[in-house]
Motif scaffolding. Structure first.
Motif, short mmCIF file in Angstrom:
data_model
loop_
_atom_site.label_atom_id
_atom_site.label_comp_id
_atom_site.label_asym_id
_atom_site.label_seq_id
_atom_site.Cartn_x
_atom_site.Cartn_y
_atom_site.Cartn_z
N VAL A 105 0.84 -1.20 0.00
CA VAL A 105 0.00 0.00 0.00
C VAL A 105 0.88 1.25 0.00
O VAL A 105 1.96 1.26 0.60
N ARG A 106 0.40 2.29 -0.65
CA ARG A 106 1.11 3.55 -0.69
C ARG A 106 0.41 4.55 0.23
O ARG A 106 -0.80 4.76 0.12
N ASN A 107 1.18 5.13 1.15
CA ASN A 107 0.64 6.10 2.10
C ASN A 107 0.94 7.51 1.59
O ASN A 107 2.06 8.00 1.71
N HIS A 108 -0.07 8.14 1.03
CA HIS A 108 0.12 9.46 0.46
C HIS A 108 0.24 10.55 1.51
O HIS A 108 0.56 11.70 1.17
N LEU A 109 0.00 10.21 2.78
CA LEU A 109 0.13 11.19 3.86
C LEU A 109 1.20 10.75 4.85
O LEU A 109 1.15 11.07 6.03
N ASN A 110 2.18 10.03 4.36
CA ASN A 110 3.27 9.56 5.22
C ASN A 110 3.96 10.75 5.89
O ASN A 110 4.17 11.80 5.26
N SER A 111 4.33 10.60 7.16
CA SER A 111 5.01 11.68 7.87
C SER A 111 6.45 11.81 7.36
O SER A 111 7.03 10.87 6.82
N ALA A 112 7.03 12.98 7.56
CA ALA A 112 8.40 13.22 7.10
C ALA A 112 9.38 12.28 7.78
O ALA A 112 10.32 11.77 7.16
N ALA A 113 9.17 12.04 9.09
CA ALA A 113 10.09 11.17 9.84
C ALA A 113 10.06 9.74 9.30
O ALA A 113 11.10 9.11 9.11
N LEU A 114 8.85 9.23 9.06
CA LEU A 114 8.73 7.86 8.58
C LEU A 114 9.20 7.75 7.13
O LEU A 114 9.83 6.76 6.74
N LEU A 115 8.93 8.76 6.33
CA LEU A 115 9.37 8.76 4.94
C LEU A 115 10.90 8.75 4.85
O LEU A 115 11.49 8.03 4.04
N GLU A 116 11.54 9.50 5.73
CA GLU A 116 13.00 9.53 5.74
C GLU A 116 13.58 8.18 6.13
O GLU A 116 14.56 7.70 5.55
N LEU A 117 12.95 7.53 7.12
CA LEU A 117 13.44 6.23 7.58
C LEU A 117 13.24 5.15 6.52
O LEU A 117 14.14 4.34 6.26
N MET A 118 12.08 5.15 5.88
CA MET A 118 11.75 4.11 4.91
C MET A 118 12.38 4.36 3.55
O MET A 118 12.67 3.42 2.81
N GLY A 119 12.53 5.63 3.18
CA GLY A 119 13.03 5.96 1.86
C GLY A 119 12.00 5.85 0.78
O GLY A 119 12.30 5.95 -0.41
N THR A 120 10.74 5.63 1.16
CA THR A 120 9.64 5.47 0.21
C THR A 120 8.33 5.63 0.96
O THR A 120 8.29 5.52 2.20
N ASP A 121 7.25 5.89 0.22
CA ASP A 121 5.94 5.92 0.85
C ASP A 121 5.18 4.61 0.64
O ASP A 121 4.00 4.51 0.92
N LEU A 122 5.89 3.59 0.17
CA LEU A 122 5.28 2.28 -0.08
C LEU A 122 5.48 1.36 1.12
O LEU A 122 6.61 1.13 1.55
N PHE A 123 4.38 0.87 1.65
CA PHE A 123 4.42 -0.10 2.74
C PHE A 123 4.23 -1.50 2.13
O PHE A 123 3.13 -1.83 1.69
N VAL A 124 5.31 -2.28 2.10
CA VAL A 124 5.19 -3.64 1.56
C VAL A 124 4.71 -4.59 2.64
O VAL A 124 4.94 -4.38 3.83
N PHE A 125 4.01 -5.62 2.21
CA PHE A 125 3.50 -6.66 3.11
C PHE A 125 2.59 -6.08 4.21
O PHE A 125 2.65 -6.50 5.37
N HIS A 126 1.75 -5.12 3.83
CA HIS A 126 0.71 -4.69 4.78
C HIS A 126 -0.19 -5.89 5.08
O HIS A 126 -0.67 -6.57 4.17
N GLY A 127 -0.41 -6.16 6.37
CA GLY A 127 -1.16 -7.35 6.77
C GLY A 127 -2.61 -7.08 7.08
O GLY A 127 -2.96 -6.04 7.66
N TRP A 128 -3.47 -8.02 6.72
CA TRP A 128 -4.89 -7.98 7.05
C TRP A 128 -5.38 -9.41 7.24
O TRP A 128 -4.63 -10.37 7.08
N SER A 129 -6.62 -9.56 7.64
CA SER A 129 -7.22 -10.88 7.81
C SER A 129 -8.35 -11.05 6.80
O SER A 129 -8.97 -10.07 6.39
N ALA A 130 -8.61 -12.30 6.44
CA ALA A 130 -9.75 -12.61 5.59
C ALA A 130 -10.56 -13.71 6.25
O ALA A 130 -10.00 -14.67 6.80
#
Length: 223
Positions: A105-130
Motif C-alpha cells: 500500500v502507498r501512504n500518500h500522507l506519510n510523515s516526514a520522519a517515517l518517509l526519511e526512515l523508509m526511503g519510500t511511501d510504499l508499505f510492503v507486506f501490509h497485513g490484514w485478515s480474511a
C-alpha cells in the motif's frame, strides 16, 4: 499458500497463528462469550483487536517469537502484521475460517520522519485478515486503532465479514491517503521468511530492528 484456499484449512492452528494456545482461547472466549452469530463474533473480535494494540510502524522486529498470536496478545504497541496474526488466530478460536492476507500500500500522507526512515511511501507486506462467510472470502484490516483514526479525522473501520473493510482511501479532509497497489495473496500461516526478506530488501535494516533499539520520534504515533 496463495490464492484460493480451502476454508477447512483456515480453522486449524499453525505455527504463528496458534489459535489453540490457552491464552488465545481465553481471550477469544472473553470477547464472544454468549454470542453465536458468526458476523457478530467477527465484528466483536475485529473491534477488540483493532483497539487493544496501538498501531506503531516503528515496532518491526526480526524475532520470530514476536509474531506468535499468543505473544502478540500481551504485547505493547505493534504494527499491522502482528495485529492481523492475532485477529486471525482469535477468529479461528471462535470457529470462523480465517487466513492472513498481504498487500503493498502507498501512504500518500506519510510523515516526514517515517518517509526519511523508509526511503519510500510504499508499505510492503501490509497485513490484514480474511474470513470465509457465506461462501466468500472478505478482507478486514485491524491495523489502525480508533485513537489514530480520530487523528486523521476518519471513523475507525468496522468489519463483520459482510464486505471488505480496508484502509481508508482518504483522510477526513478528503486528501488521498492509503492506496492499495499490489496483492501478495492469502496464507494459512505467516510467511515469516518471505516477509523479513522483503522488508530488508525494501527498507534495509533501519526498519527491522530489535525491540531494544531506540525508535524515531513521530508525534502521530505516540500514545
Amino acid at each position: 499458500m496463495r490464492g484460493e484456499l480451502d476454508p477447512r484449512e483456515a480453522l486449524d492452528p499453525s505455527r504463528f497463528v496458534d489459535s489453540n494456545h490457552p491464552d488465545v482461547r481465553d481471550f477469544t472466549e472473553s470477547v464472544v462469550r454468549g454470542v453465536r452469530d458468526p458476523r457478530e463474533r467477527i465484528a466483536l473480535l475485529f473491534a477488540v483487536v483493532r483497539d487493544r494494540l496501538r498501531y506503531d510502524p516503528y515496532s518491526v522486529t526480526a524475532e520470530p517469537r514476536d509474531y506468535h498470536a499468543s505473544a502478540i496478545l500481551d504485547g505493547g504497541p505493534t504494527w499491522c502484521v502482528p495485529k492481523a496474526v492475532l485477529l486471525t488466530a482469535s477468529l479461528r478460536a471462535a470457529g470462523i475460517p480465517a487466513v492472513l492476507g498481504f498487500s503493498d500500500v502507498r501512504n500518500h500522507l506519510n510523515s516526514a520522519a517515517l518517509l526519511e526512515l523508509m526511503g519510500t511511501d510504499l508499505f510492503v507486506f501490509h497485513g490484514w485478515s480474511a474470513v470465509y462467510v457465506d461462501g466468500q472470502w472478505r478482507k478486514g484490516s485491524p491495523a489502525f486503532n480508533s485513537e489514530l483514526c480520530r487523528r486523521f479525522g476518519v471513523p475507525p473501520l468496522e468489519f463483520d465479514g459482510s464486505r471488505d473493510a480496508l484502509l481508508h482511501a482518504a483522510d477526513g479532509a478528503g486528501r488521498r491517503h492509503m492506496e492499495y497497489v499490489r496483492e501478495r495473496g492469502m496464507f494459512v500461516d505467516l510467511p515469516f521468511d518471505e516477509l523479513m526478506a522483503t522488508l530488508l530488501h525494501t527498507y534495509g535494516p533501519a526498519m527491522v530492528r530489535g525491540s531494544d533499539t531506540p525508535r524515531p520520534q513521530d508525534p502521530r504515533f505516540r500514545a
